[in-house]
Motif scaffolding. Sequence first.
Motif, short mmCIF file in Angstrom:
data_model
loop_
_atom_site.label_atom_id
_atom_site.label_comp_id
_atom_site.label_asym_id
_atom_site.label_seq_id
_atom_site.Cartn_x
_atom_site.Cartn_y
_atom_site.Cartn_z
N THR A 110 -2.51 4.00 5.77
CA THR A 110 -1.09 4.26 5.50
C THR A 110 -0.35 4.89 6.67
OG1 THR A 110 -1.59 6.42 4.52
CG2 THR A 110 -1.51 4.51 3.03
N CYS B 101 -4.55 9.03 5.24
CA CYS B 101 -5.24 7.77 4.99
C CYS B 101 -5.18 6.85 6.20
CB CYS B 101 -4.62 7.05 3.79
SG CYS B 101 -4.82 7.94 2.23
N ARG C 213 -6.83 2.09 0.55
CA ARG C 213 -6.15 2.80 1.62
C ARG C 213 -7.11 3.21 2.75
NH1 ARG C 213 -4.10 3.67 -3.25
NH2 ARG C 213 -1.85 3.81 -3.55
N ILE D 146 0.86 -1.19 0.00
CA ILE D 146 0.00 0.00 0.00
C ILE D 146 0.88 1.23 0.00
CG2 ILE D 146 -1.70 1.31 1.30
CD1 ILE D 146 -2.83 -1.25 2.34
#
Length: 271
Positions: A89, A86, A76, A3
């Motif tokens: 993340t 996000c 995300r 990711i």
Amino acid sequence: MPIFRRTATRRTLLAALGTAAIASRWPSADAATAGATGLDAPAKKDLAMRLVSSAENSSLDWEAQYPYIEDIGDGRGYTGGIIGFCSGTGDMLALVELYTNRVPGNVLAGCLPALRAVDGTASHEGLAPGFPAAWRKAALTSAFRKAQRDERDRGYFDPAVARAKKDGVGTLGQFVYYDAMVMHGPGTDPLCFGGIRARARTHAATPTDGGNETTYVNAFLDARVWAMKQEEAHSDVTRVETAQRVFLKAGNLDLDTPLKWKVYGDGYAID
């Protein structure tokens, strides 16, 4: 696929939320930037935010984005705020932790265990359905808005500008670095900022290493385009080719106004 930090454009529903009028009353310039040069200068920093917002939000009104939050289906999790923090993340978690350190018991504090649990995933477990409403409520406070700006600076703006200055590039190059770090993240993976910079340096020397500034920034943009095309969510490269590359071809290394550019086919201008 790992990711990575950012996603393609998002067209927000903020007008329906009625946030634009509120945002116009939210001062964003921090006193610490007074007297700064390059992209650090308050007017240039605001310009950078408007340029990023044209790509991320299809709007120049970046201050209207504090309450923004939604899942745009990019793997995300939730994306929210002025640069698209996000839940999947890590940077949204870091933001809420910062806000909670400053304002214990805030409306988002109770979401921290769930944010830690979903970090690195697209999951909403423990967050839906109340988290978006809590985020928008928090965005009505000056403390949360300042936390967003501070986390933007700590995680993205300050490192990007510092690295660009070490590499000897001017205001445009500093923005090019910042926009890349916002979208791709600061890591060393080939599709992150560090990997993009490394790829660029195999084709051109930085000005600090004796290279030509325009040649090097072009090489960085080439490397950025390559990285964007490796991931479907980033495959539209107009934020580079019909915006940043346009400024570079015009020789506008100081990123001076007036500016005209296009992103995703939409035209923008700043006088």
